[in-house]
Design a protein around this motif. Sequence first.
Motif, mmCIF file in Angstrom:
data_model
loop_
_atom_site.group_PDB
_atom_site.id
_atom_site.type_symbol
_atom_site.label_atom_id
_atom_site.label_comp_id
_atom_site.label_asym_id
_atom_site.label_seq_id
_atom_site.Cartn_x
_atom_site.Cartn_y
_atom_site.Cartn_z
ATOM 1 N N VAL A 141 0.830 -1.206 0.000
ATOM 2 C CA VAL A 141 0.000 0.000 0.000
ATOM 3 C C VAL A 141 0.862 1.252 0.000
ATOM 4 C CG1 VAL A 141 -1.650 1.333 1.355
ATOM 5 C CG2 VAL A 141 -1.965 -1.130 1.093
ATOM 6 N N ILE A 142 1.925 1.234 0.789
ATOM 7 C CA ILE A 142 2.823 2.391 0.855
ATOM 8 C C ILE A 142 3.508 2.617 -0.491
ATOM 9 C CG2 ILE A 142 4.960 3.258 1.881
ATOM 10 C CD1 ILE A 142 4.087 1.873 4.492
ATOM 11 N N LEU A 143 3.993 1.528 -1.119
ATOM 12 C CA LEU A 143 4.643 1.665 -2.423
ATOM 13 C C LEU A 143 3.661 2.177 -3.473
ATOM 14 C CD1 LEU A 143 6.862 -1.562 -2.598
ATOM 15 C CD2 LEU A 143 7.641 0.798 -2.354
ATOM 16 N N GLY A 144 2.451 1.619 -3.482
ATOM 17 C CA GLY A 144 1.450 2.082 -4.434
ATOM 18 C C GLY A 144 1.119 3.548 -4.241
ATOM 19 N N THR A 145 0.966 3.968 -2.976
ATOM 20 C CA THR A 145 0.687 5.375 -2.681
ATOM 21 C C THR A 145 1.852 6.268 -3.093
ATOM 22 O OG1 THR A 145 -0.684 4.706 -0.791
ATOM 23 C CG2 THR A 145 0.051 6.994 -0.860
ATOM 24 N N LEU A 146 3.078 5.800 -2.835
ATOM 25 C CA LEU A 146 4.259 6.567 -3.230
ATOM 26 C C LEU A 146 4.315 6.754 -4.742
ATOM 27 C CD1 LEU A 146 7.033 7.863 -2.682
ATOM 28 C CD2 LEU A 146 8.022 5.558 -2.772
ATOM 29 N N PHE A 147 4.088 5.676 -5.487
ATOM 30 C CA PHE A 147 4.132 5.757 -6.951
ATOM 31 C C PHE A 147 3.061 6.713 -7.473
ATOM 32 C CE2 PHE A 147 5.752 1.123 -6.811
ATOM 33 C CZ PHE A 147 7.029 1.575 -6.536
ATOM 34 N N ARG A 148 1.863 6.641 -6.917
ATOM 35 C CA ARG A 148 0.782 7.522 -7.372
ATOM 36 C C ARG A 148 1.050 8.970 -6.990
ATOM 37 N NH1 ARG A 148 -1.818 2.848 -5.437
ATOM 38 N NH2 ARG A 148 -2.822 1.648 -7.112
ATOM 39 N N SER A 149 1.656 9.186 -5.823
ATOM 40 C CA SER A 149 1.987 10.549 -5.409
ATOM 41 C C SER A 149 3.058 11.148 -6.314
ATOM 42 C CB SER A 149 2.464 10.546 -3.953
ATOM 43 O OG SER A 149 1.448 10.092 -3.080
ATOM 44 N N LEU A 150 4.070 10.356 -6.643
ATOM 45 C CA LEU A 150 5.105 10.834 -7.565
ATOM 46 C C LEU A 150 4.526 11.115 -8.946
ATOM 47 C CD1 LEU A 150 8.078 8.439 -6.625
ATOM 48 C CD2 LEU A 150 7.841 10.873 -6.083
ATOM 49 N N THR A 151 3.595 10.263 -9.367
ATOM 50 C CA THR A 151 2.929 10.495 -10.655
ATOM 51 C C THR A 151 2.144 11.797 -10.626
ATOM 52 O OG1 THR A 151 2.742 8.117 -11.066
ATOM 53 C CG2 THR A 151 1.271 9.557 -12.304
ATOM 54 N N SER A 152 1.381 12.020 -9.548
ATOM 55 C CA SER A 152 0.598 13.245 -9.413
ATOM 56 C C SER A 152 1.499 14.475 -9.368
ATOM 57 C CB SER A 152 -0.261 13.173 -8.147
ATOM 58 O OG SER A 152 -0.991 14.364 -7.961
ATOM 59 N N PHE A 153 2.620 14.376 -8.659
ATOM 60 C CA PHE A 153 3.549 15.498 -8.561
ATOM 61 C C PHE A 153 4.156 15.838 -9.927
ATOM 62 C CE2 PHE A 153 7.977 16.958 -7.936
ATOM 63 C CZ PHE A 153 7.714 18.160 -7.285
#
Length: 319
Positions: A141-153
């Motif tokens: 979950v943390i990795l998925g959230t990190l990847f999506r946050s980096l994508t959004s940024f």
Amino acid sequence: MGGDAMPVKRLSLLALLLALAMIAYMTIGSRGNWDFVLAFRGAKLLAIIAVGVAVSTSTLLFQTIAQNRILTPSIMGFDALYVLIITMMVFFVGGQGMLSLGPYGLFAMNTLLLLLASFLLFGTLIFEHGRDLTRMILTGVILGTLFRSLTSFATRMIDPNEYAHIQIASYASFNSFDMELLYIGVAIIIACLAFVWTIRHRLDVISLGYDVAINLGENVRAVQLLALAVIAILVSVSTALVGPVAFLGLLVVSIAHLVTPSPYHSTLLLSSALISCLILVGGQTLMERVLQMSTPLAVVIDFVGGLVFLLLLLQRLKK
């Protein structure tokens, strides 16, 4: 004897239902030139079946090497990682630079990067903490959230005109796909399925547990690495064709364990693939041809699959 016959009967029934769903998809609402209708719908049907098989196989393999029935590549962040790779490519080389690679070059680069990232991130996670379910879920979950946050940024700093390339890769659609990539994608999926079929007995041993597999003389690390490579390739193909479908794999594999309860991957691979294709073909026929709704099928699948994930998680926590 009866136990051996039951999976065959149920697999045959699933195959029959899938055949009926495919006929309905090809014929309902068809008008005009049959040559055009069959060719157009046939290509879409081929893409749907290819994605269904790729998702079900990658999910079953991931659950086997992780040794639990809750985790899937999507839950662990594989799809989010794929979208992040696309976003970073657009960010650094631009949309035109990415398109200059062509569909084959782009797919090859995405697959290579996903393979490397899979071995570095998920391979280490499975090897070190594969039997710690809570840590696996939280880390995924943390990795998925990190990847999506980096994508959004990254998307906030990208030219809005180039954001369309990322948007296409971020949402699943069974109505639009790259025809140039379809046939090579199908060929890659068939090659992966053939390889998985050759190691199905080794996967049966792995599913017995890490310690048991070691005692039986199986090289667990080697099988996990091979399976992880196949998972990365199948996720790349399915996501490149139609986009990420988060909970489809969990849904179909969970149903496969209920419909054809068997310890053998030869049965589970066939069962989960048939159920996955049946859900996608039948669901697309119902949504597109019967109800004539514009709601993407992936939204419904993710909603139902999310409920299944919560039920499985609560059931496991109660134990």
